[in-house]
Every structure is written in structure tokens, then in C-alpha cells.
Design a protein around this motif. Structure first.
Motif, PDB file in Angstrom:
ATOM      1  N   GLU A 113      54.539  37.058  57.203  1.00  0.00           N
ATOM      2  CA  GLU A 113      53.465  37.144  58.571  1.00  0.00           C
ATOM      3  C   GLU A 113      52.322  37.296  58.517  1.00  0.00           C
ATOM      4  O   GLU A 113      51.931  37.396  58.535  1.00  0.00           O
ATOM      5  N   VAL A 116      50.480  36.224  55.675  1.00  0.00           N
ATOM      6  CA  VAL A 116      50.216  35.436  56.338  1.00  0.00           C
ATOM      7  C   VAL A 116      48.597  35.596  56.897  1.00  0.00           C
ATOM      8  O   VAL A 116      47.353  35.266  57.009  1.00  0.00           O
ATOM      9  N   GLU A 117      49.230  36.482  58.738  1.00  0.00           N
ATOM     10  CA  GLU A 117      47.694  36.066  58.722  1.00  0.00           C
ATOM     11  C   GLU A 117      46.444  37.823  58.209  1.00  0.00           C
ATOM     12  O   GLU A 117      45.001  37.265  58.372  1.00  0.00           O
ATOM     13  N   GLY A 120      43.956  34.448  56.939  1.00  0.00           N
ATOM     14  CA  GLY A 120      43.336  34.374  57.783  1.00  0.00           C
ATOM     15  C   GLY A 120      41.927  34.950  58.779  1.00  0.00           C
ATOM     16  O   GLY A 120      40.907  34.786  58.016  1.00  0.00           O
ATOM     17  N   GLU A 133      56.073  30.177  47.827  1.00  0.00           N
ATOM     18  CA  GLU A 133      56.468  29.877  48.566  1.00  0.00           C
ATOM     19  C   GLU A 133      56.886  28.916  49.292  1.00  0.00           C
ATOM     20  O   GLU A 133      57.428  28.754  50.108  1.00  0.00           O
ATOM     21  N   ILE A 144      55.814  28.786  58.014  1.00  0.00           N
ATOM     22  CA  ILE A 144      54.400  29.909  57.995  1.00  0.00           C
ATOM     23  C   ILE A 144      53.293  28.537  58.301  1.00  0.00           C
ATOM     24  O   ILE A 144      52.120  29.595  58.749  1.00  0.00           O
ATOM     25  N   GLN A 145      53.308  27.572  57.840  1.00  0.00           N
ATOM     26  CA  GLN A 145      51.861  27.044  58.223  1.00  0.00           C
ATOM     27  C   GLN A 145      51.271  26.836  59.634  1.00  0.00           C
ATOM     28  O   GLN A 145      50.540  27.419  59.987  1.00  0.00           O
ATOM     29  N   ALA A 164      49.378  29.689  59.944  1.00  0.00           N
ATOM     30  CA  ALA A 164      48.115  30.124  59.141  1.00  0.00           C
ATOM     31  C   ALA A 164      47.220  29.509  59.531  1.00  0.00           C
ATOM     32  O   ALA A 164      47.032  28.599  60.206  1.00  0.00           O
ATOM     33  N   ASP A 165      46.285  30.471  59.466  1.00  0.00           N
ATOM     34  CA  ASP A 165      44.717  30.433  59.733  1.00  0.00           C
ATOM     35  C   ASP A 165      44.332  28.718  58.294  1.00  0.00           C
ATOM     36  O   ASP A 165      42.918  28.502  58.471  1.00  0.00           O
ATOM     37  N   TYR A 166      45.269  28.814  57.192  1.00  0.00           N
ATOM     38  CA  TYR A 166      44.308  27.954  55.763  1.00  0.00           C
ATOM     39  C   TYR A 166      45.670  26.818  56.284  1.00  0.00           C
ATOM     40  O   TYR A 166      46.519  26.864  56.272  1.00  0.00           O
ATOM     41  N   TYR A 168      48.193  24.910  52.940  1.00  0.00           N
ATOM     42  CA  TYR A 168      48.895  24.635  51.523  1.00  0.00           C
ATOM     43  C   TYR A 168      49.062  23.396  51.379  1.00  0.00           C
ATOM     44  O   TYR A 168      49.096  22.300  52.469  1.00  0.00           O
TER      45      TYR A 168
END
Length: 568
Positions: A113, A116-117, A120, A133, A144-145, A164-166, A168
Motif C-alpha cells: 500500500e 501504490v500511494e 499516486g 502484481e 489494491i486497485q 490506487a489513483d492509477y 491497472y
């Protein structure tokens, strides 16, 4: 309604259903006289970050720059500083997978986490999945997503995970039972006023390099065919500027500039050459190499393909022009550059504090001394491919599996050894001291130790599988109890001889208890003979075996590289 219009609506529905936005309207079909004919776009890409929030150490913390000099590189705070200097209003940040998984403890302790933060915060908008992944399975990747606390370990010290802010993408990962996409195949992003489509692809070899539980219920289809289907989806949605984010790549001749193209053509080149002419450029990962290459697509047009090393040591910029009238990339305008993430810049203060916060949170566990070493224990390979650190890990695994599993030998896959153990202190622990965090960085997978029975003939066949298709050689690291002779000049199938266990020659019918992690025992890395093993026994986690061994044999010296004899 025409069939093409219906198809475009259906594609828009597919993309919307996967949580992706479709920018309204194509680029202007009739540019006015006061507007230039093309629009500049810049992509800044990263790949194979593997949760390296702190500057990576050892050989993983350096890279050869454009001048041919090896320099320290990487670290999230330095990455942020370099990234800010490269992005502008025309930019989007993209990635090619393995952003998480096989991570240092600072990130892995919280199921990545923190990484991933961070990504972002750095503005990442879209990434292909990588094989790592899937280390904890599709359900965990979707958590996570999308957000939510871990079902077993609960929330991290930061509170409930928001996701996530992005996005996959995975155009070649399908659900086995339905054939449907497991994750969104494509995304459409509006960059500097024009629409750019992205396709996500991951190496089709994922099932052989990820534990079986991680890819259960999934099918990994061939990359080119899957990418071409995804390109058709984007074309039906009216998108003509198309970028493939591909977690697959080639090997290179070492010591070259990151902007050179010293690749040995392999899976990466195959994909770059085979994808539909609709795909304008290819951003790659997986092989942890840095290169800027150009090839021809099936229509004979030039196509650039790139990769940016690993662990946050390189950022790749790709600049190109998009034709306002057609909405397509002007191929002749594509220019790519690999930028080394040097540590001679001021680290970003916000990201420095962010990393320190997570470092403090995990410090009680990470900073605990577990043993000592007398000198650097590294992944530097001898002539046979044997390494001191690989041997040390194999010795630890054998010791951990003798009682209960009755193991006689142990074998370690080289790809599972992720960092060197360095004698010089990395913090305040003192020279030669190994901390839990350092040990975890070496072995971050939490694989289970297992033991199976193989015959002598099967062991011989297993060792012959070190030479694999495509010229790949994966030398299994042996425990001290196993010795043999390697003859690479002989035909495949006849390259291993003189196998001995504790000095006694092995016979074909002999029953041998062989220890390895569950990834190998499941046939990972192409070592399918392991699946013929019988009388399976499961023991401790590999990291626990390593920690216990270092504690019991402190100070540990680098083993001599004499277990595999290279025939003259």
C-alpha cells in the motif's frame, strides 16, 4: 444505426464498465488556421519499481549512465525530484508493471500500500500489470486497485486503504471459466487535449514464474494477438494514438548507455515487431534493462520501444506529435530518452517525509539484528553461474528442512535472490550486522519451504533444465551437500555429470529428498521436473529459514564457489 456506430457504443460501454473514462470527442478534424497542425505529447514511464521506496543498495542501487560510468541511482525522494523536472502540461506518467511485489519490507509489510500511494502522489495514471502484481492473487490485486483493508492483516497504520489513483490494465489476462477480461484491457486518456489509448500486456510466461495460488483461475494469452484485439477496441472507440504498455522485455549487452539499443532480440523484440500497425510505440519492462530501440511494425513503419531498468533508477521520456486532423501519432516525431535517477539532486521533501513515516512504522521489525557476516555476500556469479549469496540461502534452506522433511540437498532459484548482503552498515547497526529488513530485502516472497523425493535420474534431468529455450540459463544455487560438473559446450541434456551428495556419487535409482521453495516445487522458472516429485512435505517460510540460519551461524562467511565444477 450503422454496425460501426453500434460497435463504438459497445466499446465505450466496455471501457466504462471497467471503470475507465472515455474523453468526449476526437481531436479536431479541421484545425483552424491559428492552431498548429500537431499537438505535442510527452509520456514519462517507469517499470519494475518493486516497492523500492528507499534508495536501493548494492548492485541494485547503481546503473551505468550515458557516459558509461556506474553511478548511484534510485530512491523515491530522488525519483520525485527528477520526475518533477520532466513533466509538463503535455505529460502523462505511465508504467509497465511490477510496481509492487518482491518489495523491501518497508512496503511489503503493508501489502505494498505505501508504494501504490507513493505512485499516486507522483501522478501515475495508468500501468500494465506485471507478473508480480499477481503474487498475492487477483482478489488482492483488485483490493489494491479499488480499496479496502486486507482481509487477514486488517488496516495498515495509515487507516483504511482507499485504493490506487492509477488504473491497472491487462489485455491478455482472462478468466479461465468465462474467457472474459480479468482486468480492464485498455484505457483512454486525454493528454494536452488529444486522446491517447493505452493497452496493458503482461508476459505470457507468468504462470511459470508466479506461484500457482497467485494465478489460480486465470489464463495468460499470447501478447501480440491479445494486443491486436485491444488495439481494435481502441480504434472502434475512435482512438488512433495508441501506446502498448508491455511487461516483457529483452536482455542487453551490459555496461552500455541507457539510451543505446544493445538488445539481444527476444520476447520483447518479438512483441515490438509483431503488434498491429495501429500501435504507435511500446513501453516495456520485466527484464530490468535500460534501452531505447527502434524497429519496424508489420506495415514497415518505424516503431520505438523502450525500457527503463528497474527499482526506480531510470525514468523514460517519450515525446511525440499527434496530428490534429487524424488524431494519430506522427511516427517520425517520436523521440525517447532514458534519464538516470541520480542522487546528486535535492530529494523531494514531501516524499522524503512520506518514506520516513513508513520507515518509522516498520522500524521495530526492520532494524532488529539477526546475525553477522564477515564480508559482502553477493549475487556476483562465478564462471558456472554459482553465487555466494545463492549458496548461503541454499544452505539455510537445507538446514531448515532436514528435521521433518529429511532433506539431503537444497536448490535455490537465482531470480528469488533480490539484493546483496553488504558488510558496510546501511544505518546505525554497525558493520557486518544483518538486520531483518536487510534479510527480507534479499528474500521478499514469503515462499514456503517444501521437500519432495526425486530419483537420481530425475535430479539429473532437473539440473539439465537450467538451460532453457531462447538461450536463457538459470543456474540453481546448490547447498554444500550437492556437487556436480557442468559442461555447457555439450548438447542440451548432456551437460550435467558427476553428481554427488556429500561426496558420494548419485545413482539413477537413488531416492533423494530435495528441498526448494514452493515456487520451484510447483514447476516455476521452467523447472517442471520438480512436479514429478513425491512425498511432499511443507516446512517454514523461506525468510524464516534464512533468518534462523544467519542467527545460528553468525558471523557467516561468503561460501566458496566450488559446488559446481565447470568442465574445461
Amino acid at each position: 444505426m450503422s454496425s460501426r456506430a453500434f460497435a463504438r457504443i459497445a466499446v465505450a460501454g466496455l471501457i466504462a464498465a471497467t471503470g475507465l473514462s472515455v474523453a468526449a470527442g476526437p481531436a479536431s478534424a479541421h484545425p483552424t488556421s491559428h492552431k498548429p497542425a500537431t499537438v505535442p505529447v510527452r509520456l514519462v514511464s517507469i517499470n519494475d519499481f518493486h516497492g523500492n521506496l528507499e534508495p536501493p543498495t548494492g548492485s541494485s542501487g547503481a546503473i551505468v549512465n550515458e557516459a558509461g560510468v556506474s553511478v548511484p541511482a534510485g530512491g523515491a525522494a530522488y525519483l520525485a525530484t527528477h520526475l518533477k523536472s520532466l513533466v509538463n502540461k503535455n505529460s502523462a506518467v505511465v508504467a509497465a508493471g511490477d510496481l509492487i511485489g518482491a518489495s523491501p519490507l518497508i512496503s511489503a509489510a503493508y501489502h505494498d500500500e505505501p508504494t501504490v500511494e507513493l505512485l499516486g502522489k507522483l501522478g501515475l495514471s495508468v500501468s500494465s500489470v506485471g507478473n508480480h502484481e499477481f503474487d498475492e492473487g487477483l482478489t488482492e490485486l483488485k483490493r489494491i486497485q479499488n480499496g479496502g483493508c486486507h482481509p487477514t492483516d486488517g488496516c495498515s497504520p495509515a487507516g483504511e486503504w482507499k485504493g490506487a489513483d492509477y488504473k491497472y490494465l491487462a489485455a491478455n489476462v482472462l478468466k479461465e471459466n468465462s474467457g472474459r477480461y480479468a482486468l480492464p484491457p485498455v484505457a483512454i486518456k486525454k493528454i494536452n487535449g488529444v486522446r491517447v489509448g493505452f493497452i496493458g500486456l503482461v508476459t505470457q510466461t507468468t504462470p511459470s514464474i508466479v506461484t500457482a495460488s497467485g494465478i489460480a483461475g486465470l489464463k495468460f494469452a499470447e501478447e501480440v494477438e491479445s494486443g491486436n484485439r485491444a488495439a481494435k477496441l481502441l480504434r472502434l472507440a475512435g482512438v488512433k494514438a495508441i501506446v502498448a504498455l508491455v511487461h516483457e522485455g529483452d536482455q542487453i549487452t551490459p555496461g552500455q548507455s541507457p539510451d543505446a539499443c544493445p538488445v539481444t532480440p527476444g520476447a520483447g523484440t518479438r512483441i515490438a515487431q509483431g503488434l498491429s500497425p495501429d500501435v504507435d510505440l511500446v513501453v516495456m519492462g520485466h527484464s530490468h534493462q535500460a534501452y531505447i530501440c527502434k524497429t519496424e511494425d508489420p506495415a514497415g513503419q518505424d516503431r520505438v520501444y523502450t525500457q527503463g531498468s528497474s527499482f526506480g533508477r531510470v525514468l523514460t521520456t517519450i515525446d511525440f506529435q499527434v496530428d490534429r486532423r487524424t488524431g494519430d501519432v506522427v511516427r517520425s516525431s517520436v523521440v525517447a530518452d532514458n534519464h538516470v535517477v541520480t542522487r546528486d539532486v535535492t530529494p523531494d521533501p514531501e516524499i522524503t517525509q512520506f518514506v520516513q513515516t513508513w520507515k518509522d512504522r516498520v522500524s521495530t521489525v526492520a532494524n532488529k539484528p539477526i546475525g553477522k557476516i564477515t564480508a559482502d555476500v553477493t549475487r556476483a556469479a562465478g564462471p558456472s553461474g554459482e553465487t555466494a549469496l545463492g549458496d548461503l540461502i541454499a544452505d539455510a534452506q537445507l538446514e531448515a528442512t532436514k528435521t521433518g522433511g529429511n532433506a539431503e540437498i537444497a536448490l535455490m532459484n537465482p531470480g528469488g535472490v533480490r539484493a546483496d548482503l553488504t558488510y558496510a552498515q546501511s544505518g546505525s547497526e554497525g558493520d557486518g550486522v544483518v538486520t531483518y529488513g536487510e534479510a527480507f530485502t534479499v528474500q521478499p516472497f514469503n515462499n514456503l519451504m517444501q521437500v519432495v523425493t526425486l530419483t537420481g535420474a530425475q535430479l539429473d534431468a532437473l539440473l539439465e533444465q537450467q538451460w532453457q529455450s531462447g538461450g536463457i540459463v538459470r543456474v540453481l544455487q546448490p547447498s554444500a551437500s550437492l556437487t556436480y560438473t557442468m559442461s555447457p559446450s555439450q548438447p542440451v541434456g548432456s551437460r550435467v555429470s558427476n553428481i554427488k551428495i556429500n561426496g558420494t556419487p548419485v545413482t539413477d535409482a537413488q531416492q533423494i529428498r530435495v528441498a526448494a521453495n514452493n515456487f520451484l516445487v510447483g514447476g516455476g522458472d521452467g523447472f517442471t521436473v520438480f512436479k514429478q516429485g513425491t512425498n511432499l512435505w511443507s516446512g517454514p517460510l523461506d525468510i524464516d529459514a534464512f533468518v534462523a540460519y544467519l542467527g545460528a551461524h553468525s558471523p557467516a562467511a561468503p561460501p566458496a564457489l566450488n559446488r559446481i565444477t565447470l568442465a574445461s
